[in-house]
Scaffold this motif. Structure first.
Motif, mmCIF file in Angstrom:
data_model
loop_
_atom_site.group_PDB
_atom_site.id
_atom_site.type_symbol
_atom_site.label_atom_id
_atom_site.label_comp_id
_atom_site.label_asym_id
_atom_site.label_seq_id
_atom_site.Cartn_x
_atom_site.Cartn_y
_atom_site.Cartn_z
ATOM 1 N N SER A 179 0.925 -1.168 0.070
ATOM 2 C CA SER A 179 0.294 0.378 0.246
ATOM 3 C C SER A 179 0.761 1.063 0.056
ATOM 4 C CB SER A 179 -0.628 -0.111 1.270
ATOM 5 O OG SER A 179 -1.811 0.905 0.968
ATOM 6 N N THR A 180 0.324 2.447 -0.156
ATOM 7 C CA THR A 180 1.327 4.061 -0.167
ATOM 8 C C THR A 180 0.580 4.335 1.120
ATOM 9 O OG1 THR A 180 1.989 6.381 -1.332
ATOM 10 C CG2 THR A 180 -0.673 4.440 -2.062
ATOM 11 N N PHE A 181 0.591 5.449 1.318
ATOM 12 C CA PHE A 181 0.252 6.135 2.999
ATOM 13 C C PHE A 181 0.578 6.874 2.850
ATOM 14 C CE2 PHE A 181 4.122 3.761 4.790
ATOM 15 C CZ PHE A 181 5.541 4.778 4.919
ATOM 16 N N SER A 182 0.893 8.070 0.906
ATOM 17 C CA SER A 182 1.386 9.204 1.048
ATOM 18 C C SER A 182 0.153 9.888 1.212
ATOM 19 C CB SER A 182 1.734 9.670 -0.533
ATOM 20 O OG SER A 182 0.504 9.248 -1.167
ATOM 21 N N ASN A 183 -1.027 9.133 1.810
ATOM 22 C CA ASN A 183 -1.783 11.197 2.161
ATOM 23 C C ASN A 183 -2.474 10.373 4.086
ATOM 24 O OD1 ASN A 183 -2.223 12.175 0.439
ATOM 25 N ND2 ASN A 183 -3.381 11.210 -1.145
ATOM 26 N N TYR A 184 -1.339 9.541 4.686
ATOM 27 C CA TYR A 184 -1.756 9.201 6.322
ATOM 28 C C TYR A 184 -0.904 9.773 6.973
ATOM 29 C CZ TYR A 184 -2.813 4.429 3.801
ATOM 30 O OH TYR A 184 -4.192 3.227 2.484
ATOM 31 N N ARG A 185 -1.635 10.082 8.128
ATOM 32 C CA ARG A 185 -1.262 10.062 9.606
ATOM 33 C C ARG A 185 -0.256 9.349 9.962
ATOM 34 N NH1 ARG A 185 -5.220 11.002 14.068
ATOM 35 N NH2 ARG A 185 -5.497 12.837 13.613
ATOM 36 N N MET A 186 1.039 9.601 10.378
ATOM 37 C CA MET A 186 2.055 8.719 10.519
ATOM 38 C C MET A 186 2.507 9.269 12.252
ATOM 39 S SD MET A 186 2.127 6.305 8.121
ATOM 40 C CE MET A 186 3.622 5.944 8.566
ATOM 41 N N GLY A 187 3.427 8.046 12.576
ATOM 42 C CA GLY A 187 3.452 8.322 13.573
ATOM 43 C C GLY A 187 4.615 7.351 14.416
ATOM 44 N N TRP A 188 5.467 7.810 15.718
ATOM 45 C CA TRP A 188 6.026 7.203 16.195
ATOM 46 C C TRP A 188 6.009 6.850 17.321
ATOM 47 C CZ3 TRP A 188 9.358 3.309 13.978
ATOM 48 C CH2 TRP A 188 9.914 3.395 12.401
ATOM 49 N N PHE A 189 6.141 5.979 18.409
ATOM 50 C CA PHE A 189 6.149 5.234 19.688
ATOM 51 C C PHE A 189 7.192 4.215 20.114
ATOM 52 C CE2 PHE A 189 1.048 7.230 19.949
ATOM 53 C CZ PHE A 189 1.560 7.464 19.247
ATOM 54 N N ARG A 190 7.047 5.173 21.316
ATOM 55 C CA ARG A 190 8.100 3.812 22.062
ATOM 56 C C ARG A 190 7.744 2.946 23.039
ATOM 57 N NH1 ARG A 190 12.998 7.984 23.480
ATOM 58 N NH2 ARG A 190 11.757 8.567 25.143
ATOM 59 N N ASP A 212 2.349 15.182 9.346
ATOM 60 C CA ASP A 212 1.424 15.308 8.988
ATOM 61 C C ASP A 212 1.011 14.386 7.079
ATOM 62 O OD1 ASP A 212 0.300 18.513 7.417
ATOM 63 O OD2 ASP A 212 2.062 16.881 7.445
ATOM 64 N N TRP A 213 0.218 14.539 6.361
ATOM 65 C CA TRP A 213 0.113 13.904 5.612
ATOM 66 C C TRP A 213 0.703 14.699 4.800
ATOM 67 C CZ3 TRP A 213 -1.198 15.736 0.648
ATOM 68 C CH2 TRP A 213 -1.422 17.941 0.916
ATOM 69 N N SER A 214 1.328 16.220 4.745
ATOM 70 C CA SER A 214 2.408 16.499 3.403
ATOM 71 C C SER A 214 3.542 16.472 3.899
ATOM 72 C CB SER A 214 1.669 17.913 3.888
ATOM 73 O OG SER A 214 2.139 18.556 4.624
ATOM 74 N N LYS A 238 7.315 10.386 0.277
ATOM 75 C CA LYS A 238 6.675 9.856 -1.107
ATOM 76 C C LYS A 238 7.306 8.698 -2.016
ATOM 77 C CE LYS A 238 3.266 13.697 1.214
ATOM 78 N NZ LYS A 238 1.744 13.767 0.361
ATOM 79 N N ALA A 239 8.005 9.776 -2.248
ATOM 80 C CA ALA A 239 8.223 8.890 -3.813
ATOM 81 C C ALA A 239 8.850 7.310 -3.178
ATOM 82 C CB ALA A 239 9.799 8.981 -4.401
ATOM 83 N N LYS A 240 10.132 7.136 -2.257
ATOM 84 C CA LYS A 240 9.794 5.908 -1.380
ATOM 85 C C LYS A 240 8.668 4.644 -0.913
ATOM 86 C CE LYS A 240 14.919 6.843 -1.106
ATOM 87 N NZ LYS A 240 16.136 7.032 -0.173
ATOM 88 N N ASN A 241 8.073 6.294 -0.448
ATOM 89 C CA ASN A 241 7.311 5.397 0.603
ATOM 90 C C ASN A 241 7.535 5.015 1.592
ATOM 91 O OD1 ASN A 241 4.395 5.348 0.100
ATOM 92 N ND2 ASN A 241 4.317 2.986 -0.108
ATOM 93 N N THR A 242 7.915 5.564 2.569
ATOM 94 C CA THR A 242 8.926 5.458 4.257
ATOM 95 C C THR A 242 8.500 7.453 4.673
ATOM 96 O OG1 THR A 242 11.069 6.736 3.084
ATOM 97 C CG2 THR A 242 10.400 4.170 2.451
ATOM 98 N N VAL A 243 8.458 6.405 5.672
ATOM 99 C CA VAL A 243 8.236 7.173 7.023
ATOM 100 C C VAL A 243 9.427 7.346 8.312
ATOM 101 C CG1 VAL A 243 7.990 8.936 9.016
ATOM 102 C CG2 VAL A 243 5.958 7.556 7.675
ATOM 103 N N ARG A 250 -6.929 7.787 7.681
ATOM 104 C CA ARG A 250 -8.007 7.634 7.934
ATOM 105 C C ARG A 250 -8.317 9.523 8.518
ATOM 106 N NH1 ARG A 250 -10.708 4.549 12.474
ATOM 107 N NH2 ARG A 250 -8.557 5.090 13.155
ATOM 108 N N HIS A 251 -7.713 9.839 8.300
ATOM 109 C CA HIS A 251 -6.768 11.612 9.219
ATOM 110 C C HIS A 251 -5.475 12.056 8.136
ATOM 111 C CE1 HIS A 251 -9.947 11.125 11.433
ATOM 112 N NE2 HIS A 251 -9.583 9.687 12.217
ATOM 113 N N LEU A 252 -5.418 12.979 7.923
ATOM 114 C CA LEU A 252 -4.158 13.655 7.534
ATOM 115 C C LEU A 252 -3.294 14.318 8.587
ATOM 116 C CD1 LEU A 252 -6.061 15.676 4.489
ATOM 117 C CD2 LEU A 252 -5.412 13.009 4.965
#
Length: 125
Positions: free
Chosen positions: A27-38, A52-54, A74-79, A101-103
């Motif tokens: 999948s691509t998550f170019s328009n997803y909210r992303m985060g890191w937790f520990r 955020d998505w942008s 976004k080109a590599k589809n990584t965060v 579901r959120h940006l």
């Protein structure tokens, strides 16, 4: 939901650096909210960073502000999470999180519906 895979964890001395990467499988998550937790042993999962998505808006936990940087390609589809000046208290399993579901950014676990398996980061003193 989306399948997430983290990489880049390992053992490093205090003061060192590591770069974690999160990739989406199938999948691509170019328009997803992303985060890191520990999550450290015996402790609850805690927020580390979000973007955020942008890729233009990010937010950090006070404990990592100025040392960690979250970014998305976004080109590599990584965060990625660049971690500098690591401390022994940064030792934990680090999890990538996403929500299609959120940006916007978010800091609560409940604001993300997809999680990776986690990658271990150990910082020796």
């Amino acid at each position: 939901q989306v399948q997430l895979v983290e990489s880049g964890g390992g053992l490093v001395q205090a003061g060192g650096s590591l770069r974690l990467s999160c990739a989406a499988s199938g999948s691509t998550f170019s328009n997803y909210r992303m985060g890191w937790f520990r999550q450290a042993p015996g402790k609850e999962r805690e927020f580390v960073a979000t973007i955020d998505w942008s890729g233009t808006v990010s937010y950090y936990a006070d404990s990592v502000k100025g040392r960690f940087t979250i970014s998305r390609d976004k080109a590599k589809n990584t965060v990625d999470l660049q971690m500098n000046s690591l401390k022994p208290e940064d030792t934990a399993v680090y999890y990538c999180a996403a929500d299609p579901r959120h940006l916007t950014i978010a800091t609560m676990s409940a604001d993300f519906n997809s999680w990776g398996q986690g990658t271990q980061v150990t910082v020796s003193s």
